[in-house]
Scaffold this active site. Sequence first.
Site, PDB file in Angstrom:
ATOM      1  N   TRP A   3      12.989  30.569  -3.066  1.00  0.00           N
ATOM      2  CA  TRP A   3      12.645  31.864  -3.669  1.00  0.00           C
ATOM      3  C   TRP A   3      11.394  32.463  -3.061  1.00  0.00           C
ATOM      4  O   TRP A   3      11.317  33.675  -2.841  1.00  0.00           O
ATOM      5  CB  TRP A   3      12.561  31.735  -5.192  1.00  0.00           C
ATOM      6  CG  TRP A   3      13.909  31.445  -5.758  1.00  0.00           C
ATOM      7  CD1 TRP A   3      14.313  30.283  -6.341  1.00  0.00           C
ATOM      8  CD2 TRP A   3      15.075  32.295  -5.721  1.00  0.00           C
ATOM      9  NE1 TRP A   3      15.639  30.361  -6.688  1.00  0.00           N
ATOM     10  CE2 TRP A   3      16.126  31.590  -6.322  1.00  0.00           C
ATOM     11  CE3 TRP A   3      15.319  33.583  -5.243  1.00  0.00           C
ATOM     12  CZ2 TRP A   3      17.415  32.112  -6.461  1.00  0.00           C
ATOM     13  CZ3 TRP A   3      16.593  34.123  -5.375  1.00  0.00           C
ATOM     14  CH2 TRP A   3      17.620  33.392  -5.975  1.00  0.00           C
ATOM     15  N   ASP A  46       6.063  35.214  -9.462  1.00  0.00           N
ATOM     16  CA  ASP A  46       7.473  35.200  -9.868  1.00  0.00           C
ATOM     17  C   ASP A  46       7.648  34.021 -10.818  1.00  0.00           C
ATOM     18  O   ASP A  46       7.576  32.862 -10.404  1.00  0.00           O
ATOM     19  CB  ASP A  46       8.353  35.031  -8.617  1.00  0.00           C
ATOM     20  CG  ASP A  46       9.835  34.862  -8.961  1.00  0.00           C
ATOM     21  OD1 ASP A  46      10.193  34.890 -10.154  1.00  0.00           O
ATOM     22  OD2 ASP A  46      10.635  34.692  -8.010  1.00  0.00           O
ATOM     23  N   LYS A  61      17.096  33.193 -16.752  1.00  0.00           N
ATOM     24  CA  LYS A  61      16.826  31.773 -16.581  1.00  0.00           C
ATOM     25  C   LYS A  61      16.304  31.146 -17.866  1.00  0.00           C
ATOM     26  O   LYS A  61      16.547  29.995 -18.123  1.00  0.00           O
ATOM     27  CB  LYS A  61      15.811  31.548 -15.456  1.00  0.00           C
ATOM     28  CG  LYS A  61      16.275  32.072 -14.097  1.00  0.00           C
ATOM     29  CD  LYS A  61      17.018  31.044 -13.284  1.00  0.00           C
ATOM     30  CE  LYS A  61      17.732  31.654 -12.085  1.00  0.00           C
ATOM     31  NZ  LYS A  61      16.883  32.392 -11.171  1.00  0.00           N
TER      32      LYS A  61
HETATM   33  C1  LIG Z   1      16.943  33.124  -9.869  1.00  0.00           C
HETATM   34  C2  LIG Z   1      15.637  33.416  -9.292  1.00  0.00           C
HETATM   35  C3  LIG Z   1      15.372  34.645  -8.646  1.00  0.00           C
HETATM   36  C4  LIG Z   1      16.448  35.684  -8.469  1.00  0.00           C
HETATM   37  O1  LIG Z   1      16.784  36.222  -9.693  1.00  0.00           O
HETATM   38  P1  LIG Z   1      17.891  37.361  -9.825  1.00  0.00           P
HETATM   39  O2  LIG Z   1      17.619  37.886 -11.199  1.00  0.00           O
HETATM   40  O3  LIG Z   1      19.208  36.685  -9.683  1.00  0.00           O
HETATM   41  O4  LIG Z   1      17.658  38.371  -8.771  1.00  0.00           O
HETATM   42  C5  LIG Z   1      14.106  34.863  -8.174  1.00  0.00           C
HETATM   43  N1  LIG Z   1      13.134  33.953  -8.287  1.00  0.00           N
HETATM   44  C6  LIG Z   1      13.339  32.758  -8.885  1.00  0.00           C
HETATM   45  C7  LIG Z   1      12.220  31.782  -8.999  1.00  0.00           C
HETATM   46  C8  LIG Z   1      14.604  32.465  -9.410  1.00  0.00           C
HETATM   47  O5  LIG Z   1      14.806  31.289 -10.014  1.00  0.00           O
END
Ligand SMILES: *Cc1c(COP(=O)(O)O)cnc(C)c1O
Length: 363
Positions: free
Chosen positions: A105, A174, A198
């Site tokens: 990521w 993030d 998530k």
């Molecule tokens: C899943 C994830 C993303 C991407 O998320 P989307 O909502 O599918 O675009 C970005 N960063 C991390 C750490 C993730 O686990």
Amino acid sequence: MTTSTRVHNFCAGPCTLPVSVLEEVRDELLDFDGTGMSIIEASHRAPAYDAVHMNALADFRSLASVPDEFSILFLQGGASLQFAQVPMNLLADGETAGYVNSGTWGKKAIGDARKVAPVYEAWTDAEGAFDRMPGTDEIEVRDGSRYLHLTSNETIGGIRFPELPSANVPLVTDMSSDFLSRPIDWDVHDLVYGGAQKNLGPAGLAVVIVRKDRLSSHGRNLTSYLDYATHDSNNSMANTPPMFAIYVMGKVLRWMHTEGGLATFEQRAAQRASILYGAIDESDGWYVCPVDEASRSHMNIVFRLPDEDLEERFVAEAADAGMVNLKGHRSVGGIRASVYNALRVDSVRMLVDFMDGFRSAHG
Ligand SMILES: *Cc1c(COP(=O)(O)O)cnc(C)c1O
């Protein structure tokens, strides 16, 4: 019975949700609060939705202790769109920022940011293992950087920063895969973002928390949706928001409040992780966690078995026993148990019992 048919869902995203939340959604689906329609059929300008929306914003703010200097935005495009939207909004022409490349990521974040601005890699795992997070002293932040971008938890690699590193510039983090499972230090941040799916709700919603005085300083000719200021000045209702995702996340946030707030979820995460890592560490090397101990994720627990055939059987037999989505990400293989906020500790205990039995049968 609703719950007897439910599996133990270790999916890395979207996540399992609290049964009580799903039952409420079901009960309200034909008639939300006496309106004679569901919330997804309602106008986003109607009072019924307005209350749902504003309550979700307020509950997010109180759960995460977000100070007034920050605006909370509900956006679409997932966390992935933020890889571009963050530098568009926080960097003026020619300005730069550092990115920690901690795995899948972190790498995607810098990849998209590079298309927007001249950003640079402030750290990468020179060995290419991506099995640990760097310490503060390993990260090279260049003079004049506007921010340092981090991924607090790498969902695929199964690593996290136990403490975020400090930098002499603001952080942008993030937090997609450990959102609201640990406190956030707002003093050191200009922005935190994450996809809701998530840890907090269904897919279709990203939450961006940004320092208000950083809005509108980019000097770019952004289209209206891409400019955070558009959403800030309209409580994230400048256009039709992802109403269903916000509605369900709102219920999850309420549930988190009644369960005891962030401290409870941080503690439960530590408990789930310690049960699982304990089972791995006590298996005499039969189960192996390939991650540096200090960087072990509390959300995505990755481990290997002696060979890939056994891993395949493990995933299949676990599914037969009602524990699903344990296969590791296709890019790394192995097993990954994602143990997000709504996953009950009981599910983890059941997995650990299964692991013991599987090892006895095949070890
Ligand atoms: C899943 C994830 C993303 C991407 O998320 P989307 O909502 O599918 O675009 C970005 N960063 C991390 C750490 C993730 O686990």
